[in-house]
Write a protein that holds these residues in place. Structure first.
Motif, PDB file in Angstrom:
ATOM      1  N   THR A 159       0.707  16.305  -7.090  1.00  0.00           N
ATOM      2  CA  THR A 159       0.073  16.729  -8.326  1.00  0.00           C
ATOM      3  C   THR A 159      -1.165  15.872  -8.551  1.00  0.00           C
ATOM      4  N   TYR A 160      -1.853  16.094  -9.644  1.00  0.00           N
ATOM      5  CA  TYR A 160      -3.087  15.348  -9.926  1.00  0.00           C
ATOM      6  C   TYR A 160      -2.716  13.988 -10.528  1.00  0.00           C
ATOM      7  N   ILE A 161      -2.389  13.053  -9.668  1.00  0.00           N
ATOM      8  CA  ILE A 161      -1.886  11.755 -10.114  1.00  0.00           C
ATOM      9  C   ILE A 161      -2.368  10.653  -9.176  1.00  0.00           C
ATOM     10  N   LEU A 162      -2.588   9.466  -9.728  1.00  0.00           N
ATOM     11  CA  LEU A 162      -2.961   8.287  -8.946  1.00  0.00           C
ATOM     12  C   LEU A 162      -2.364   7.066  -9.625  1.00  0.00           C
ATOM     13  N   THR A 163      -1.722   6.202  -8.846  1.00  0.00           N
ATOM     14  CA  THR A 163      -1.136   4.977  -9.381  1.00  0.00           C
ATOM     15  C   THR A 163      -1.856   3.765  -8.802  1.00  0.00           C
ATOM     16  N   LEU A 164      -2.243   2.832  -9.683  1.00  0.00           N
ATOM     17  CA  LEU A 164      -3.015   1.652  -9.299  1.00  0.00           C
ATOM     18  C   LEU A 164      -2.165   0.393  -9.356  1.00  0.00           C
ATOM     19  N   LYS A 165      -2.509  -0.571  -8.507  1.00  0.00           N
ATOM     20  CA  LYS A 165      -1.889  -1.902  -8.583  1.00  0.00           C
ATOM     21  C   LYS A 165      -2.924  -2.949  -8.200  1.00  0.00           C
ATOM     22  N   ARG A 166      -3.001  -4.002  -8.999  1.00  0.00           N
ATOM     23  CA  ARG A 166      -3.938  -5.088  -8.694  1.00  0.00           C
ATOM     24  C   ARG A 166      -3.278  -6.099  -7.768  1.00  0.00           C
ATOM     25  N   VAL A 167      -4.040  -6.576  -6.780  1.00  0.00           N
ATOM     26  CA  VAL A 167      -3.574  -7.617  -5.863  1.00  0.00           C
ATOM     27  C   VAL A 167      -4.655  -8.691  -5.764  1.00  0.00           C
ATOM     28  N   ASP A 168      -4.270  -9.857  -5.256  1.00  0.00           N
ATOM     29  CA  ASP A 168      -5.202 -10.982  -5.214  1.00  0.00           C
ATOM     30  C   ASP A 168      -6.013 -11.075  -3.932  1.00  0.00           C
ATOM     31  N   SER A 169      -5.547 -10.420  -2.874  1.00  0.00           N
ATOM     32  CA  SER A 169      -6.245 -10.543  -1.594  1.00  0.00           C
ATOM     33  C   SER A 169      -6.055  -9.288  -0.760  1.00  0.00           C
ATOM     34  N   LEU A 170      -6.909  -9.135   0.245  1.00  0.00           N
ATOM     35  CA  LEU A 170      -6.800  -8.013   1.162  1.00  0.00           C
ATOM     36  C   LEU A 170      -5.483  -8.083   1.922  1.00  0.00           C
ATOM     37  N   GLU A 171      -5.061  -9.288   2.258  1.00  0.00           N
ATOM     38  CA  GLU A 171      -3.791  -9.473   2.964  1.00  0.00           C
ATOM     39  C   GLU A 171      -2.612  -8.985   2.110  1.00  0.00           C
TER      40      GLU A 171
END
Length: 276
Positions: A159-171
């Motif tokens: 469906t038209y949905i997106l979930t975001l999460k913040r992280v501190d590094s690319l690793e």
């Protein structure tokens, strides 16, 4: 892995045509494409929004996004992305201006119930709320979570949905994208301006069939799409797609030959020369 010689391409194309007649060309064993945003930029907002909502029902669309950066940057990114979603045209799918079409009624109901449940538990933030237009249609929904194993991050919701999460590094983004116990992702896009060893490590360590650097998961190469026996045909090789910003990227060729099989596909002669 195998080389894409004429015989193999003809064989794959033949099977794909048969699948299309059965309506199963997008049959696959995993999906849930993701985006890793390596720092805020206006371009990253556009690319993330486009990859999430342009092909919402297809397994080529991104359903989860990992933002590498500080809290202030993340707040700005959420605000800009919500603004992007608010401008999408919702309407009749047969209208050429429509950008948000119809979705299965039961699926919309299920997603709404799950979001409300997780919100009550304090496990979800509503970045851009979804408004139900009718039983088959709703405005785009953008969520944020701190839970790396949230079902909204790990499940493919068509469906038209997106979930975001913040992280501190690319690793950390790679580690959380590679959630243990879950099927590997079909494709992961990395939106970045860097071209260093950390990016090389991220590309090699992602558990996905294809990695797209500054290209969207919607550019998924059909012959390499999971389904039928394509993964078996390509064994354990990896496809890496490079966008314009990363043309000068160099990879440790000796290490690649020892430990990995990497398939580069691009029609840009300059990229091929830089990687040779």
């Amino acid at each position: 892995g195998k080389t894409l010689d004429e015989r193999l391409i003809e064989e794959i194309t033949k099977e794909e045509q048969i699948d299309r007649l059965r309506g199963n060309v997008f049959r696959h064993t995993s999906g849930n494409c993701a985006v890793i945003i390596d720092g805020f930029s206006e371009g990253a907002v556009e690319l993330t929004g486009f990859s999430a909502f342009e092909y919402p029902i297809s397994c080529k669309s991104a359903k989860s996004a990992y933002f590498v950066g500080g809290k202030d940057e993340f707040e700005r990114f959420k605000k800009e992305l919500a603004n992007y979603a608010s401008k999408l045209v919702v309407g009749d799918p047969l209208d050429l201006e429509t950008e948000v079409g119809y979705v299965d009624k039961d699926l919309l109901d299920q997603v709404s119930e799950k979001v409300e449940e997780l919100k009550i538990l304090g496990q979800l933030e509503i970045v851009h709320s979804s408004r139900r237009i009718n039983e088959f249609q709703a405005t785009p929904l953008i969520l944020a979570t701190d839970d790396p194993e949230s079902p909204m991050l790990t499940k493919e919701n068509s469906t038209y949905i997106l979930t975001l999460k913040r992280v501190d590094s690319l690793e950390q983004a790679v580690d959380e994208c590679n959630i243990p116990g879950f099927k590997e992702r079909l494709a992961v896009s990395i939106i970045t301006n860097r071209a260093d060893i950390e990016l090389e490590s991220a590309v090699l360590n992602l558990r996905c069939d294809q990695c797209h650097v500054n290209k969207l998961s919607r550019f998924l190469h059909p012959p390499l799409h999971q389904g039928v026996s394509y993964p078996d045909r390509m064994t354990s090789s990896r496809s890496i797609y490079l966008g314009d910003k990363i043309k000068k990227m160099t990879l440790p060729q000796d290490e690649l030959k020892k430990e990995h099989t990497v398939l580069f596909i691009d029609d840009d002669k300059e990229i091929a020369e830089n990687l040779s």
